[in-house]
Design a protein around this motif. Structure first.
Motif, PDB file in Angstrom:
ATOM      1  N   GLU A 137      19.745  37.961  23.113  1.00 56.27           N
ATOM      2  CA  GLU A 137      19.632  37.744  24.543  1.00 56.27           C
ATOM      3  C   GLU A 137      20.318  36.472  25.005  1.00 56.27           C
ATOM      4  OE1 GLU A 137      15.767  38.269  26.206  1.00 56.27           O
ATOM      5  OE2 GLU A 137      15.322  39.891  24.811  1.00 56.27           O
ATOM      6  N   ASP A 138      20.477  35.480  24.151  1.00 56.92           N
ATOM      7  CA  ASP A 138      21.085  34.220  24.544  1.00 56.92           C
ATOM      8  C   ASP A 138      22.605  34.295  24.612  1.00 56.92           C
ATOM      9  OD1 ASP A 138      18.574  33.176  24.654  1.00 56.92           O
ATOM     10  OD2 ASP A 138      18.681  32.181  22.693  1.00 56.92           O
ATOM     11  N   ASP A 139      23.206  35.314  23.991  1.00 60.79           N
ATOM     12  CA  ASP A 139      24.666  35.427  23.985  1.00 60.79           C
ATOM     13  C   ASP A 139      25.177  35.817  25.365  1.00 60.79           C
ATOM     14  OD1 ASP A 139      24.670  34.820  21.339  1.00 60.79           O
ATOM     15  OD2 ASP A 139      24.974  36.895  20.643  1.00 60.79           O
ATOM     16  N   GLU A 140      26.282  35.192  25.798  1.00 57.85           N
ATOM     17  CA  GLU A 140      26.911  35.532  27.068  1.00 57.85           C
ATOM     18  C   GLU A 140      27.890  36.673  26.850  1.00 57.85           C
ATOM     19  OE1 GLU A 140      28.639  32.320  29.221  1.00 57.85           O
ATOM     20  OE2 GLU A 140      27.033  30.941  28.668  1.00 57.85           O
ATOM     21  N   GLU A 141      28.136  37.431  27.919  1.00 56.73           N
ATOM     22  CA  GLU A 141      29.103  38.515  27.833  1.00 56.73           C
ATOM     23  C   GLU A 141      30.494  37.930  27.616  1.00 56.73           C
ATOM     24  OE1 GLU A 141      30.806  41.883  30.811  1.00 56.73           O
ATOM     25  OE2 GLU A 141      28.651  41.516  30.834  1.00 56.73           O
ATOM     26  N   GLN A 142      31.246  38.546  26.703  1.00 57.32           N
ATOM     27  CA  GLN A 142      32.589  38.064  26.391  1.00 57.32           C
ATOM     28  C   GLN A 142      33.511  38.279  27.592  1.00 57.32           C
ATOM     29  OE1 GLN A 142      34.383  40.031  23.075  1.00 57.32           O
ATOM     30  NE2 GLN A 142      36.131  38.661  23.016  1.00 57.32           N
ATOM     31  N   GLU A 143      34.323  37.266  27.893  1.00 57.78           N
ATOM     32  CA  GLU A 143      35.256  37.352  29.006  1.00 57.78           C
ATOM     33  C   GLU A 143      36.337  38.381  28.691  1.00 57.78           C
ATOM     34  OE1 GLU A 143      37.003  34.024  31.773  1.00 57.78           O
ATOM     35  OE2 GLU A 143      37.989  33.969  29.822  1.00 57.78           O
ATOM     36  N   VAL A 144      36.631  39.235  29.660  1.00 59.39           N
ATOM     37  CA  VAL A 144      37.662  40.252  29.510  1.00 59.39           C
ATOM     38  C   VAL A 144      38.869  39.813  30.335  1.00 59.39           C
ATOM     39  CG1 VAL A 144      38.262  42.662  29.938  1.00 59.39           C
ATOM     40  CG2 VAL A 144      35.957  42.071  29.209  1.00 59.39           C
ATOM     41  N   LEU A 145      40.000  39.658  29.668  1.00 62.31           N
ATOM     42  CA  LEU A 145      41.234  39.261  30.352  1.00 62.31           C
ATOM     43  C   LEU A 145      42.040  40.507  30.708  1.00 62.31           C
ATOM     44  CD1 LEU A 145      42.250  36.232  28.119  1.00 62.31           C
ATOM     45  CD2 LEU A 145      41.025  36.200  30.302  1.00 62.31           C
ATOM     46  N   GLY A 146      42.805  40.395  31.793  1.00 64.98           N
ATOM     47  CA  GLY A 146      43.576  41.556  32.207  1.00 64.98           C
ATOM     48  C   GLY A 146      44.850  41.197  32.936  1.00 64.98           C
ATOM     49  N   HIS A 147      45.523  42.227  33.404  1.00 62.66           N
ATOM     50  CA  HIS A 147      46.797  42.108  34.105  1.00 62.66           C
ATOM     51  C   HIS A 147      46.542  42.266  35.606  1.00 62.66           C
ATOM     52  CE1 HIS A 147      51.139  42.346  34.589  1.00 62.66           C
ATOM     53  NE2 HIS A 147      50.943  43.371  35.401  1.00 62.66           N
ATOM     54  N   CYS A 148      47.078  41.359  36.409  1.00 64.99           N
ATOM     55  CA  CYS A 148      46.899  41.359  37.861  1.00 64.99           C
ATOM     56  C   CYS A 148      48.234  41.673  38.531  1.00 64.99           C
ATOM     57  CB  CYS A 148      46.397  39.991  38.313  1.00 64.99           C
ATOM     58  SG  CYS A 148      46.308  39.777  40.102  1.00 64.99           S
ATOM     59  N   GLU A 149      48.194  42.561  39.533  1.00 63.81           N
ATOM     60  CA  GLU A 149      49.379  42.862  40.331  1.00 63.81           C
ATOM     61  C   GLU A 149      49.033  42.692  41.805  1.00 63.81           C
ATOM     62  OE1 GLU A 149      50.554  46.830  39.263  1.00 63.81           O
ATOM     63  OE2 GLU A 149      51.423  46.160  37.364  1.00 63.81           O
ATOM     64  N   CYS A 150      49.873  41.956  42.518  1.00 63.08           N
ATOM     65  CA  CYS A 150      49.748  41.771  43.960  1.00 63.08           C
ATOM     66  C   CYS A 150      50.747  42.726  44.601  1.00 63.08           C
ATOM     67  CB  CYS A 150      50.055  40.324  44.338  1.00 63.08           C
ATOM     68  SG  CYS A 150      49.023  39.127  43.460  1.00 63.08           S
TER      69      CYS A 150
END
Length: 176
Positions: A127-140
């Motif tokens: 329960e103490d573990d944080e959710e792993q950050e998910v990196l992605g591709h951004c398009e404007c």
């Protein structure tokens, strides 16, 4: 202009303003299509996926109000001319803010292929573990040419400042 598919309701003998109002009042409505010659309104569902095509006497609008949820498209990608793109962006909200700075009207964020949530096998965590950050591709994106259903993606409209008219956002003509 038309987006094929996604119709869940047809209303006859409506004018364009009534069609837009009907969509705004129905929370499940994502957008609408109105044919001025036939005076028919089609309400579009949030699972709409398709290319924008030229269709005589027809316009497409997307329902906008003060509810921020209507500006977001979970599991969709907006396809069109890219103004700016960036890799390793942590989430859709940061993508939206980056796109707002360059004056884009739309944004799309999708996780890197090795980080897609639907491909990750759940592991029991403490329960103490944080959710792993998910990196992605951004398009404007400057102009919407297609709306495509794509799981784990996050896209949306960049809200127009309050001082401008925002009854609905209409599509601009295609850019080539």
């Amino acid at each position: 202009m038309s987006i094929e598919g996604g119709n869940y309701r047809r209303i006859r003998n409506f004018v364009d303003r009534e069609c837009a109002k009907e969509c705004i009042e129905d929370f499940s409505c994502f957008g609408y299509e109105w044919n001025s010659e036939e005076k028919i309104c089609y309400l579009k569902s949030r699972s709409t996926s398709g290319k924008l095509i030229a269709k005589p006497n027809t316009m497409v609008g997307f329902c906008q109000d003060d509810d921020e949820v209507r500006y977001r498209l979970q599991d969709h990608v907006i396809v069109g001319p890219i103004v700016m793109e960036a890799d390793d962006v942590p989430d859709g909200e940061e993508c939206k803010e980056n796109c707002r700075k360059v004056g884009a009207l739309y944004y799309s964020w999708r996780p890197n292929s090795d980080n897609q949530r639907s491909n990750v096998v759940p592991v029991e965590e403490e329960e103490d573990d944080e959710e792993q950050e998910v990196l992605g591709h951004c398009e404007c994106i400057s102009t919407m040419n297609e709306l495509r259903l794509e799981y784990d993606a996050f896209s949306g409209f960049i809200p127009i400042p309050k001082h401008k008219h925002r009854r609905s956002i209409l599509l601009r003509p295609f850019e080539i």
